[in-house]
Structures are given as structure tokens and as C-alpha cells.
Design an enzyme around this catalytic site. Sequence first.
Site, PDB file in Angstrom:
ATOM      1  N   ARG A 113       0.534  26.083  38.720  1.00  0.00           N
ATOM      2  CA  ARG A 113      -0.377  24.994  38.059  1.00  0.00           C
ATOM      3  C   ARG A 113      -1.886  24.923  39.042  1.00  0.00           C
ATOM      4  NH1 ARG A 113       3.979  20.375  39.075  1.00  0.00           N
ATOM      5  NH2 ARG A 113       3.847  21.381  40.977  1.00  0.00           N
ATOM      6  N   SER A 114      -1.591  25.696  40.246  1.00  0.00           N
ATOM      7  CA  SER A 114      -3.011  25.766  41.037  1.00  0.00           C
ATOM      8  C   SER A 114      -3.165  27.199  41.698  1.00  0.00           C
ATOM      9  CB  SER A 114      -2.927  24.648  42.033  1.00  0.00           C
ATOM     10  OG  SER A 114      -1.881  25.042  42.835  1.00  0.00           O
TER      11      SER A 114
ATOM     12  N   GLU B 122      22.909  26.632  27.749  1.00  0.00           N
ATOM     13  CA  GLU B 122      24.048  27.141  28.565  1.00  0.00           C
ATOM     14  C   GLU B 122      25.471  26.268  28.490  1.00  0.00           C
ATOM     15  OE1 GLU B 122      22.572  27.232  32.449  1.00  0.00           O
ATOM     16  OE2 GLU B 122      20.894  28.519  32.091  1.00  0.00           O
TER      17      GLU B 122
ATOM     18  N   HIS C 109      23.856  32.243  34.796  1.00  0.00           N
ATOM     19  CA  HIS C 109      23.337  31.398  35.769  1.00  0.00           C
ATOM     20  C   HIS C 109      23.504  31.711  37.207  1.00  0.00           C
ATOM     21  CE1 HIS C 109      20.877  27.362  35.854  1.00  0.00           C
ATOM     22  NE2 HIS C 109      20.835  27.956  37.018  1.00  0.00           N
TER      23      HIS C 109
ATOM     24  N   GLY D  61       6.020  29.597  43.856  1.00  0.00           N
ATOM     25  CA  GLY D  61       6.295  28.617  44.724  1.00  0.00           C
ATOM     26  C   GLY D  61       7.096  29.284  45.946  1.00  0.00           C
ATOM     27  N   ARG D  62       8.026  28.457  46.463  1.00  0.00           N
ATOM     28  CA  ARG D  62       9.311  29.222  47.457  1.00  0.00           C
ATOM     29  C   ARG D  62       9.603  30.292  47.094  1.00  0.00           C
ATOM     30  NH1 ARG D  62      10.256  23.098  47.898  1.00  0.00           N
ATOM     31  NH2 ARG D  62      11.029  23.646  45.800  1.00  0.00           N
ATOM     32  N   ILE D  63      10.480  30.215  45.699  1.00  0.00           N
ATOM     33  CA  ILE D  63      11.072  31.406  45.409  1.00  0.00           C
ATOM     34  C   ILE D  63      10.024  32.621  44.626  1.00  0.00           C
ATOM     35  CG2 ILE D  63      12.929  32.341  43.801  1.00  0.00           C
ATOM     36  CD1 ILE D  63      14.099  29.459  43.740  1.00  0.00           C
TER      37      ILE D  63
ATOM     38  N   ASP E 130      19.039  35.197  33.327  1.00  0.00           N
ATOM     39  CA  ASP E 130      20.051  34.532  34.282  1.00  0.00           C
ATOM     40  C   ASP E 130      20.075  33.097  33.654  1.00  0.00           C
ATOM     41  OD1 ASP E 130      21.899  34.289  36.307  1.00  0.00           O
ATOM     42  OD2 ASP E 130      20.422  32.875  37.213  1.00  0.00           O
TER      43      ASP E 130
ATOM     44  N   ARG F 193      14.524  28.653  34.154  1.00  0.00           N
ATOM     45  CA  ARG F 193      15.352  27.542  33.482  1.00  0.00           C
ATOM     46  C   ARG F 193      15.201  28.119  31.841  1.00  0.00           C
ATOM     47  NH1 ARG F 193      17.646  26.005  37.285  1.00  0.00           N
ATOM     48  NH2 ARG F 193      17.814  23.986  38.042  1.00  0.00           N
TER      49      ARG F 193
END
Length: 316
Positions: A172-173, A258, A276, A150-152, A253, A229
Site C-alpha cells: 500500500r505504501s 479451499e 495451505h 510486511g513481516r513475511i 499454497d 490467500r
Amino acid sequence: MNPVLLAATPLNPLYLAALEGRYTVIGPMSHEMLAVHADRECIEVIAAGGESKVPPAMMDALPALKLISVMGVGYDGVDVPHAISRSAMVTHTPNVLNDDVADLALALMLNITRRLPQADAFVRQGLWAKGSMPLATKLSGLRLGIVGMGRIGQAIATRALAFGMPIAYTARSNKPDLPYTFFASVKELASQVDVLTLITPGGASTHHMVNAEVLQALGPTGYLINVARGSVVDEVALVHALSTHVIAGAGLDVFEHEPYPHAQLLALDNVILTPHVGSATDSTRQAMADLAALNIERYFANEPVETPVPECSNRK
Ligand code: NAP
């Protein structure tokens, strides 16, 4: 009188500062205290952080709830279907943190392969004068697998290209417009790369996506980087894989519980741990706070919010 907002958890000071003067922020508080709070019935907005939990009970204590504004791109702590069932909008802060999180992913890759914490300790402990450090692993040219394009994920890929790393991914795609190799499963991807970097959302759909089988596929010369995550990785399986050299090392991270990483991680030499801090720079946190506050401002001005989460993007 200023509108009253509820803080779901202690808010980042920059977010609080951005709200100061225009709103009265109350909380965080227990559900019991919230249930009897004098302002409960007029609170329209919950302000939250990326790791905040916003469960149905919190939403249901606020009959006038209309907006949950998360300062963070991940919002797996918010029960979005419940918010939608309550006709409340959820917003987050995408894009403004892409650079920082991608930078950290590369930093973790460099630190674990070049053993920079050990090199720093080597100098500080005066060992240099007695001999050379053991050789490390070259990062440039290693094959990178990105879980979540995605973006990151795309910002990580851009950086990794400069390191001459061939890039493959899963998501996912398939994304045919991107010049990277797509694998349909994480296990298949892990078997084809040297560094597996995780940058998906958390939540049920990615829970323990990286398990013992995937780590086995990554293999004894493979590295795992997790900036997504903690829930995406089976941490017990990871501790076993690191301590028995099923994989070479990891840069983490984020953690399942946490702020308490698995105790055995703390004793291992082949893992780098950060608390994090993916987006934890002054300028990025300021941009996130400003965007989270802007979404609230837009709501009270009766204007469309700036950055709804995808599930709410077709709602006003
Ligand atoms: P994004 O643009 O929405 O990208 C998420 C990517 O994950 C997409 O490529 C998506 O696939 C993929 N994905 C989602 N669910 C999946 C699943 N079940 N299986 C496989 N792939 C899946 O999000 P982003 O802005 O890049 O942020 C990604 C995540 O990074 C956040 O949600 C957050 O958890 C984490 N994050 C961590 C930090 C930190 O401090 N460490 C900071 C910021 C963000 P499609 O493209 O096919 O939809």
C-alpha cells in the site's frame, strides 16, 4: 467454574490443548444451536483459526462478547468492523510464523523452477537409467517481485537475497528504508520480474489483485507464487494462463475455494500445489497456539492483550 469459550470452527489441537483445564471450550455449532445454547449469554471469547469465518451473526448471538482470539496472522474471515462496533477486541498471531511461510515461498520457487516433484517421480519410476531429465530453470539470479512487503514479505526478501535475486515489491505504501525497488502497481511490478510472490492479506482490498492482465504482464517465462490467500488470485484466469503458457508456472499454497483447488490445476504439469501449509510445522504451530492462548489469558487477567490486530491496536 472455568469460563466458557466458543470455538468458531474446529480448533487446531495445539490451541485446544493450550486452553484445556483453564476454560470450557464449546462448539463449533450452527447459529441456530448457538441461539438456544444455555451458556450463550456468558461467553466472552471466541477462539478461531486463521481460516475461520466469524460473521456478525455469530458475534451477535453472544451479548457478552469481548474478545476474538485468532490462531493465525490472517484474519480476513473475521468481520473486524462489526467486532469493533460490538466493543470486542480481535487478536492474531503475527511474527511467530514469518520464518515458516518465507521458507515455504522459497521452497515453492525452487520446486517449480527446478521441477523437483518431476525429478523425484523420474527416479522413482526408473526413468533415470533410460536417459537424463529435461533441463530446468535456474532460480538464483532471477528477478523477484514481492506483493506485500510486511513481516513475511521482508523475511522472503532476506532469503531471496542469498539466492542473488534482485528484489522489487509493491505494497500500500513505499518503504524508503528498505533497499528494494518499489512499484506502485502489481501490473507494473509483474512486468519487471521473473517470479511474482504474493504475501498480502486476503479480503476485499486484495480480491483478484492478480488477474488475467497481471499474468499477461508476468509473461511466458514468469512464475507466480501464492502464499497469501486464494482470493488474491483470479483462479480461473490463472488456470487459463498456465494451460496456454501465458506464464511459465506457479507454486500455490492457497486457493479460492479451499480445500478444493480448481479441478484443472490438478491436471497441469507446470504448477506445484500445497494444502495451505505455510505455517504448518510443529514448533511454529505450538508458538501460534501459545500466543493465541496468551491473548485469552491476558483478557481474563484484565491485562492488555499481547497481539491485537492493527485495527484494534489503539484500544484497551
Ligand atoms: P503484514 O505484516 O501486515 O504485511 C502485509 C503486507 O501486505 C503489507 O506490506 C501491506 O502493505 C500489504 N498490503 C495490504 N493490503 C494491501 C493492498 N490492498 N494492496 C497492496 N498491498 C497490500 O502481514 P504478514 O504478517 O506479512 O502476513 C501477510 C499475509 O500472509 C497474511 O495476512 C495472510 O493472508 C498470509 N499468510 C499466509 C500463510 C499461509 O499459510 N500460506 C501463513 C501466514 C500468513 P503496507 O506495508 O503498505 O501496509
